[in-house]
Enzyme design. Structure first.
Site, PDB file in Angstrom:
ATOM      1  N   ASP A  49       0.840  -1.198   0.000  1.00  0.00           N
ATOM      2  CA  ASP A  49       0.000   0.000   0.000  1.00  0.00           C
ATOM      3  C   ASP A  49       0.873   1.245   0.000  1.00  0.00           C
ATOM      4  OD1 ASP A  49      -3.250   0.282   0.662  1.00  0.00           O
ATOM      5  OD2 ASP A  49      -2.097   2.102   1.100  1.00  0.00           O
ATOM      6  N   ASP A  72       4.388   2.616  -3.923  1.00  0.00           N
ATOM      7  CA  ASP A  72       3.448   3.213  -4.874  1.00  0.00           C
ATOM      8  C   ASP A  72       3.436   2.313  -6.110  1.00  0.00           C
ATOM      9  OD1 ASP A  72       2.172   4.708  -6.846  1.00  0.00           O
ATOM     10  OD2 ASP A  72       3.241   6.574  -6.367  1.00  0.00           O
ATOM     11  N   VAL A  73       2.267   1.800  -6.475  1.00  0.00           N
ATOM     12  CA  VAL A  73       2.228   0.876  -7.618  1.00  0.00           C
ATOM     13  C   VAL A  73       2.664   1.537  -8.922  1.00  0.00           C
ATOM     14  CG1 VAL A  73       0.518  -0.768  -6.716  1.00  0.00           C
ATOM     15  CG2 VAL A  73      -0.259   1.255  -7.992  1.00  0.00           C
ATOM     16  N   ASN A  99      -5.370  -4.230  -7.135  1.00  0.00           N
ATOM     17  CA  ASN A  99      -6.519  -3.502  -6.595  1.00  0.00           C
ATOM     18  C   ASN A  99      -6.248  -2.013  -6.367  1.00  0.00           C
ATOM     19  OD1 ASN A  99      -9.034  -3.282  -4.642  1.00  0.00           O
ATOM     20  ND2 ASN A  99      -7.252  -2.597  -3.467  1.00  0.00           N
ATOM     21  N   TYR A 165     -10.724   7.968 -15.312  1.00  0.00           N
ATOM     22  CA  TYR A 165     -11.018   6.762 -14.532  1.00  0.00           C
ATOM     23  C   TYR A 165     -11.585   5.664 -15.431  1.00  0.00           C
ATOM     24  CZ  TYR A 165     -12.746   3.823 -10.704  1.00  0.00           C
ATOM     25  OH  TYR A 165     -12.994   2.772  -9.848  1.00  0.00           O
ATOM     26  N   LYS A 169      -9.765   2.104 -16.529  1.00  0.00           N
ATOM     27  CA  LYS A 169     -10.351   0.794 -16.236  1.00  0.00           C
ATOM     28  C   LYS A 169     -10.560  -0.011 -17.529  1.00  0.00           C
ATOM     29  CE  LYS A 169     -10.578   0.909 -11.748  1.00  0.00           C
ATOM     30  NZ  LYS A 169      -9.554   0.158 -11.006  1.00  0.00           N
TER      31      LYS A 169
HETATM   32  P1  NAD Z   1     -10.095   2.754  -1.202  1.00  0.00           P
HETATM   33  O1  NAD Z   1      -9.742   4.189  -1.437  1.00  0.00           O
HETATM   34  O2  NAD Z   1     -11.046   2.400  -0.134  1.00  0.00           O
HETATM   35  O3  NAD Z   1      -8.754   1.922  -0.973  1.00  0.00           O
HETATM   36  C1  NAD Z   1      -7.699   1.994  -1.908  1.00  0.00           C
HETATM   37  C2  NAD Z   1      -6.407   1.537  -1.259  1.00  0.00           C
HETATM   38  O4  NAD Z   1      -5.373   1.640  -2.258  1.00  0.00           O
HETATM   39  C3  NAD Z   1      -5.981   2.430  -0.091  1.00  0.00           C
HETATM   40  O5  NAD Z   1      -5.503   1.626   0.970  1.00  0.00           O
HETATM   41  C4  NAD Z   1      -4.886   3.302  -0.697  1.00  0.00           C
HETATM   42  O6  NAD Z   1      -3.907   3.740   0.250  1.00  0.00           O
HETATM   43  C5  NAD Z   1      -4.279   2.364  -1.721  1.00  0.00           C
HETATM   44  N1  NAD Z   1      -3.602   3.075  -2.809  1.00  0.00           N
HETATM   45  C6  NAD Z   1      -4.049   4.159  -3.486  1.00  0.00           C
HETATM   46  N2  NAD Z   1      -3.148   4.535  -4.400  1.00  0.00           N
HETATM   47  C7  NAD Z   1      -2.112   3.658  -4.328  1.00  0.00           C
HETATM   48  C8  NAD Z   1      -0.878   3.541  -5.011  1.00  0.00           C
HETATM   49  N3  NAD Z   1      -0.517   4.403  -5.961  1.00  0.00           N
HETATM   50  N4  NAD Z   1      -0.038   2.515  -4.669  1.00  0.00           N
HETATM   51  C9  NAD Z   1      -0.376   1.654  -3.670  1.00  0.00           C
HETATM   52  N5  NAD Z   1      -1.535   1.737  -2.988  1.00  0.00           N
HETATM   53  C10 NAD Z   1      -2.386   2.723  -3.309  1.00  0.00           C
HETATM   54  O7  NAD Z   1     -10.596   2.224  -2.639  1.00  0.00           O
HETATM   55  P2  NAD Z   1     -11.591   1.017  -2.987  1.00  0.00           P
HETATM   56  O8  NAD Z   1     -12.944   1.585  -3.155  1.00  0.00           O
HETATM   57  O9  NAD Z   1     -11.377  -0.140  -2.086  1.00  0.00           O
HETATM   58  O10 NAD Z   1     -11.082   0.659  -4.454  1.00  0.00           O
HETATM   59  C11 NAD Z   1     -10.211  -0.419  -4.710  1.00  0.00           C
HETATM   60  C12 NAD Z   1     -10.189  -0.706  -6.207  1.00  0.00           C
HETATM   61  O11 NAD Z   1     -11.504  -1.016  -6.655  1.00  0.00           O
HETATM   62  C13 NAD Z   1      -9.719   0.481  -7.052  1.00  0.00           C
HETATM   63  O12 NAD Z   1      -8.960   0.015  -8.135  1.00  0.00           O
HETATM   64  C14 NAD Z   1     -11.018   1.081  -7.536  1.00  0.00           C
HETATM   65  O13 NAD Z   1     -10.855   1.810  -8.723  1.00  0.00           O
HETATM   66  C15 NAD Z   1     -11.855  -0.179  -7.731  1.00  0.00           C
HETATM   67  N6  NAD Z   1     -13.289   0.060  -7.719  1.00  0.00           N
HETATM   68  C16 NAD Z   1     -13.888   0.616  -6.626  1.00  0.00           C
HETATM   69  C17 NAD Z   1     -15.259   0.838  -6.661  1.00  0.00           C
HETATM   70  C18 NAD Z   1     -16.001   1.440  -5.509  1.00  0.00           C
HETATM   71  O14 NAD Z   1     -17.191   1.754  -5.678  1.00  0.00           O
HETATM   72  N7  NAD Z   1     -15.427   1.606  -4.337  1.00  0.00           N
HETATM   73  C19 NAD Z   1     -15.993   0.482  -7.802  1.00  0.00           C
HETATM   74  C20 NAD Z   1     -15.348  -0.076  -8.881  1.00  0.00           C
HETATM   75  C21 NAD Z   1     -13.979  -0.299  -8.831  1.00  0.00           C
END
Ligand code: NAD
Length: 264
Positions: A49, A72-73, A99, A165, A169
């Site tokens: 993370d 950072d990914v 993720n 975004y 995706k």
């Molecule tokens: P979130 O913000 O709750 O958690 C994201 C996590 O990723 C956090 O712990 C953050 O610190 C970490 N992160 C962010 N940027 C980073 C980086 N550059 N390197 C390493 N870690 C990093 O987000 P979420 O809602 O759990 O989303 C997770 C995934 O699911 C994402 O790819 C998001 O696009 C996708 N997604 C989410 C939703 C939604 O409605 N929440 C819907 C569709 C897709």
């Protein structure tokens, strides 16, 4: 960077047969739900993370044998180093969940900046590409492995004012298919899930800032509610498991029927 916690690993080396799962962005939201789900299934989990201290705390919360690492990914060198540290530590990588992601504030296209567009692509697309490439060095050598990417309904339907975004995706969908076809005969499957709206911090922030209308989302979603993170984690775990042994290159909608809906 690469800060990690060894939750008892020096005294308690993982059993050689324990499978290893790497989850990027694993400290919160869907990633954390995946981490907990895989750990409950007996995997050793390495969570990566951006927030190193949160990642190490989460790994400690899970208990012995799990790793929390800060990276950072979007940073190629950091991900290469982190993935090779994980491989050296456990001697295997069985599952990678790509993720890590960030949300995009709503803005008219004429007001959108190139910097924000590029950062969105760096985290989502470059991050997925680099982590997959580095994990695949191990998986291809093992001739076994599964990668599951996080896509979105935003990459499958046009959502105005969220250009980067959705495009990021959609690009991950393309990567999912090309990597799946390249590695299929070498024992590595690559799939994706496309969630609808999920109750996580990413969505909460957009709602708090007046960027998302929760009631409108619930009305627009046939199941009438947001998903819980665990509901996405279960789909990810299915695609990573032997129950999906003939599934590769696919994108599974986990969206409460959002994409199926064509009414007014
Ligand atoms: P979130 O913000 O709750 O958690 C994201 C996590 O990723 C956090 O712990 C953050 O610190 C970490 N992160 C962010 N940027 C980073 C980086 N550059 N390197 C390493 N870690 C990093 O987000 P979420 O809602 O759990 O989303 C997770 C995934 O699911 C994402 O790819 C998001 O696009 C996708 N997604 C989410 C939703 C939604 O409605 N929440 C819907 C569709 C897709």
């Amino acid at each position: 960077m690469n800060e990690k916690v060894k939750s008892g690993v020096s005294e308690h080396r993982p059993k050689p047969e324990a499978k290893v799962c790497v989850v990027t962005g694993g400290a919160d939201g869907i990633g954390w739900a995946c981490v907990q789900h895989f750990a409950a299934e007996g995997y050793r989990v390495a969570l990566i993370d951006l927030r190193a201290s949160h990642a190490t705390a989460r790994a400690a919360e899970l208990g012995e044998g799990h790793l929390g690492m800060g990276a950072d990914v979007a940073d190629e060198a950091a991900i290469r180093a982190t993935m090779s540290e994980i491989a050296a530590h456990y001697g295997r990588i069985d599952v990678l969940v790509n993720n890590a992601g960030i949300g995009e504030p709503k803005a008219a296209t004429l007001d959108q900046s190139l910097e924000a567009f590029d950062r969105m692509f760096a985290v989502h697309v470059r991050g997925t590409f680099v982590a997959s490439r580095e994990a695949a060095r191990v998986m291809l050598a093992q001739r076994a492995g599964a990668i599951v990417n996080l896509c979105s309904i935003a990459g499958r339907a046009g959502i105005p004012t969220r250009n980067a975004y959705g495009a990021a995706k959609a690009a991950i969908e393309s990567l999912t298919r090309s990597l799946a076809c390249e590695w299929a005969r070498e024992g590595v499957r690559v799939n994706a899930v496309a969630p609808g709206y999920v109750a996580t911090e990413l969505v909460d922030t957009l709602v708090r800032n007046g960027q998302l209308d929760l009631a409108a989302i619930e009305r627009r979603t046939p199941l009438g509610r947001l998903a819980e993170p665990l509901e996405i984690a279960r789909a990810v775990a299915f695609l990573a498991s032997d129950a999906a042994s003939y599934v590769t290159g696919t994108v599974l909608n986990v969206d409460g029927g959002w994409l199926a809906y064509g009414g007014v």
